[in-house]
Motif scaffolding. Structure first.
Motif, PDB file in Angstrom:
ATOM      1  N   TYR A 199     -58.690  23.724  50.021  1.00  0.00           N
ATOM      2  CA  TYR A 199     -60.108  23.669  49.643  1.00  0.00           C
ATOM      3  C   TYR A 199     -60.998  23.744  50.880  1.00  0.00           C
ATOM      4  CZ  TYR A 199     -64.560  22.059  47.864  1.00  0.00           C
ATOM      5  OH  TYR A 199     -65.892  21.963  47.553  1.00  0.00           O
ATOM      6  N   ARG A 200     -60.637  23.019  51.942  1.00  0.00           N
ATOM      7  CA  ARG A 200     -61.444  23.041  53.165  1.00  0.00           C
ATOM      8  C   ARG A 200     -61.440  24.442  53.773  1.00  0.00           C
ATOM      9  NH1 ARG A 200     -61.133  17.965  56.577  1.00  0.00           N
ATOM     10  NH2 ARG A 200     -62.597  17.376  54.973  1.00  0.00           N
ATOM     11  N   LYS A 201     -60.294  25.122  53.733  1.00  0.00           N
ATOM     12  CA  LYS A 201     -60.211  26.485  54.241  1.00  0.00           C
ATOM     13  C   LYS A 201     -61.097  27.409  53.414  1.00  0.00           C
ATOM     14  CE  LYS A 201     -56.729  30.051  55.066  1.00  0.00           C
ATOM     15  NZ  LYS A 201     -55.281  30.321  55.016  1.00  0.00           N
ATOM     16  N   TRP A 202     -61.072  27.246  52.106  1.00  0.00           N
ATOM     17  CA  TRP A 202     -61.934  28.041  51.225  1.00  0.00           C
ATOM     18  C   TRP A 202     -63.405  27.788  51.570  1.00  0.00           C
ATOM     19  CZ3 TRP A 202     -65.470  26.293  47.500  1.00  0.00           C
ATOM     20  CH2 TRP A 202     -66.010  27.295  46.702  1.00  0.00           C
ATOM     21  N   THR A 203     -63.751  26.535  51.811  1.00  0.00           N
ATOM     22  CA  THR A 203     -65.129  26.180  52.181  1.00  0.00           C
ATOM     23  C   THR A 203     -65.535  26.876  53.473  1.00  0.00           C
ATOM     24  OG1 THR A 203     -64.880  24.025  51.127  1.00  0.00           O
ATOM     25  CG2 THR A 203     -66.678  24.259  52.690  1.00  0.00           C
ATOM     26  N   GLU A 207     -57.263  33.353  58.427  1.00  0.00           N
ATOM     27  CA  GLU A 207     -55.916  33.308  57.855  1.00  0.00           C
ATOM     28  C   GLU A 207     -54.866  33.113  58.946  1.00  0.00           C
ATOM     29  OE1 GLU A 207     -55.275  33.051  54.725  1.00  0.00           O
ATOM     30  OE2 GLU A 207     -57.309  33.470  54.045  1.00  0.00           O
ATOM     31  N   GLU A 208     -55.089  33.693  60.110  1.00  0.00           N
ATOM     32  CA  GLU A 208     -54.119  33.586  61.199  1.00  0.00           C
ATOM     33  C   GLU A 208     -54.171  32.216  61.872  1.00  0.00           C
ATOM     34  OE1 GLU A 208     -53.289  35.663  65.501  1.00  0.00           O
ATOM     35  OE2 GLU A 208     -54.080  36.916  63.892  1.00  0.00           O
ATOM     36  N   ILE A 209     -55.363  31.704  62.096  1.00  0.00           N
ATOM     37  CA  ILE A 209     -55.526  30.449  62.820  1.00  0.00           C
ATOM     38  C   ILE A 209     -55.231  29.236  61.943  1.00  0.00           C
ATOM     39  CG2 ILE A 209     -57.210  28.970  63.994  1.00  0.00           C
ATOM     40  CD1 ILE A 209     -58.577  31.596  64.911  1.00  0.00           C
ATOM     41  N   TYR A 210     -55.705  29.268  60.707  1.00  0.00           N
ATOM     42  CA  TYR A 210     -55.593  28.112  59.819  1.00  0.00           C
ATOM     43  C   TYR A 210     -54.577  28.382  58.715  1.00  0.00           C
ATOM     44  CZ  TYR A 210     -59.923  26.972  62.232  1.00  0.00           C
ATOM     45  OH  TYR A 210     -60.850  26.727  63.184  1.00  0.00           O
ATOM     46  N   ARG A 211     -53.309  28.377  59.088  1.00  0.00           N
ATOM     47  CA  ARG A 211     -52.240  28.632  58.122  1.00  0.00           C
ATOM     48  C   ARG A 211     -51.869  27.332  57.416  1.00  0.00           C
ATOM     49  NH1 ARG A 211     -48.418  32.918  61.355  1.00  0.00           N
ATOM     50  NH2 ARG A 211     -50.066  34.474  61.568  1.00  0.00           N
ATOM     51  N   VAL A 212     -52.107  27.309  56.118  1.00  0.00           N
ATOM     52  CA  VAL A 212     -51.765  26.132  55.317  1.00  0.00           C
ATOM     53  C   VAL A 212     -50.269  26.249  54.976  1.00  0.00           C
ATOM     54  CG1 VAL A 212     -52.210  24.882  53.182  1.00  0.00           C
ATOM     55  CG2 VAL A 212     -54.102  25.986  54.399  1.00  0.00           C
ATOM     56  N   PRO A 213     -49.498  25.191  55.291  1.00  0.00           N
ATOM     57  CA  PRO A 213     -48.066  25.255  55.012  1.00  0.00           C
ATOM     58  C   PRO A 213     -47.781  25.334  53.499  1.00  0.00           C
ATOM     59  CG  PRO A 213     -48.662  23.105  55.914  1.00  0.00           C
ATOM     60  CD  PRO A 213     -49.885  23.948  55.903  1.00  0.00           C
ATOM     61  N   PRO A 214     -46.586  25.775  53.159  1.00  0.00           N
ATOM     62  CA  PRO A 214     -46.271  25.951  51.729  1.00  0.00           C
ATOM     63  C   PRO A 214     -46.139  24.617  50.999  1.00  0.00           C
ATOM     64  CG  PRO A 214     -44.317  26.318  53.065  1.00  0.00           C
ATOM     65  CD  PRO A 214     -45.479  26.154  54.019  1.00  0.00           C
ATOM     66  N   LYS A 215     -46.288  24.695  49.707  1.00  0.00           N
ATOM     67  CA  LYS A 215     -46.099  23.519  48.853  1.00  0.00           C
ATOM     68  C   LYS A 215     -44.629  23.129  48.887  1.00  0.00           C
ATOM     69  CE  LYS A 215     -47.434  21.849  44.338  1.00  0.00           C
ATOM     70  NZ  LYS A 215     -48.056  22.175  43.052  1.00  0.00           N
ATOM     71  N   LEU A 216     -44.363  21.850  48.917  1.00  0.00           N
ATOM     72  CA  LEU A 216     -42.987  21.355  48.938  1.00  0.00           C
ATOM     73  C   LEU A 216     -42.617  20.788  47.569  1.00  0.00           C
ATOM     74  CD1 LEU A 216     -42.901  19.463  52.367  1.00  0.00           C
ATOM     75  CD2 LEU A 216     -42.094  21.782  51.863  1.00  0.00           C
TER      76      LEU A 216
END
Length: 102
Positions: free
Chosen positions: A71-75, A92-101
């Motif tokens: 959500y913060r990335k979307w913001t 997208e390159e700098i702020y890579r959100v890790p995958p869901k576990l």
């Protein structure tokens, strides 16, 4: 008598507004970066744990924090678009959100 306003009046306001928007983007980026670092550390903890109720609790915490980071990335992307920045490859390159576990 001239009908023009003061020289630089509206330009000065424009510069100030852009500076405020840039500061907001910078602050949001820093918060997102810290959040992603914490998320990565939490993810490593979860992956190192054996199946247990504690792991399930940490996993739920991880996935909630991951949702918040998305959500913060979307913001951040929305604010960039409001400033006229439409290419988000760097985000997208700098702020890579890790995958869901699971």
């Amino acid at each position: 008598m001239s009908s023009k306003g003061p020289v630089g009046g509206s330009l000065a306001i424009e510069v100030q507004l852009r500076a405020e928007a840039a500061a907001s983007l910078k602050a949001l980026g820093h918060r997102l970066d810290r959040q992603l670092t914490e998320l990565q550390q939490l993810g490593q903890q979860v992956q190192a744990m054996a199946p247990s109720p504690l792991r399930d609790k940490k996993l739920a915490e991880y996935n909630e924090k991951r949702r918040e980071a998305e959500y913060r990335k979307w913001t951040l992307i929305v604010q960039r678009e409001a400033m006229g920045l439409f290419n988000h490859d760097d985000v997208e390159e700098i702020y890579r959100v890790p995958p869901k576990l699971s």
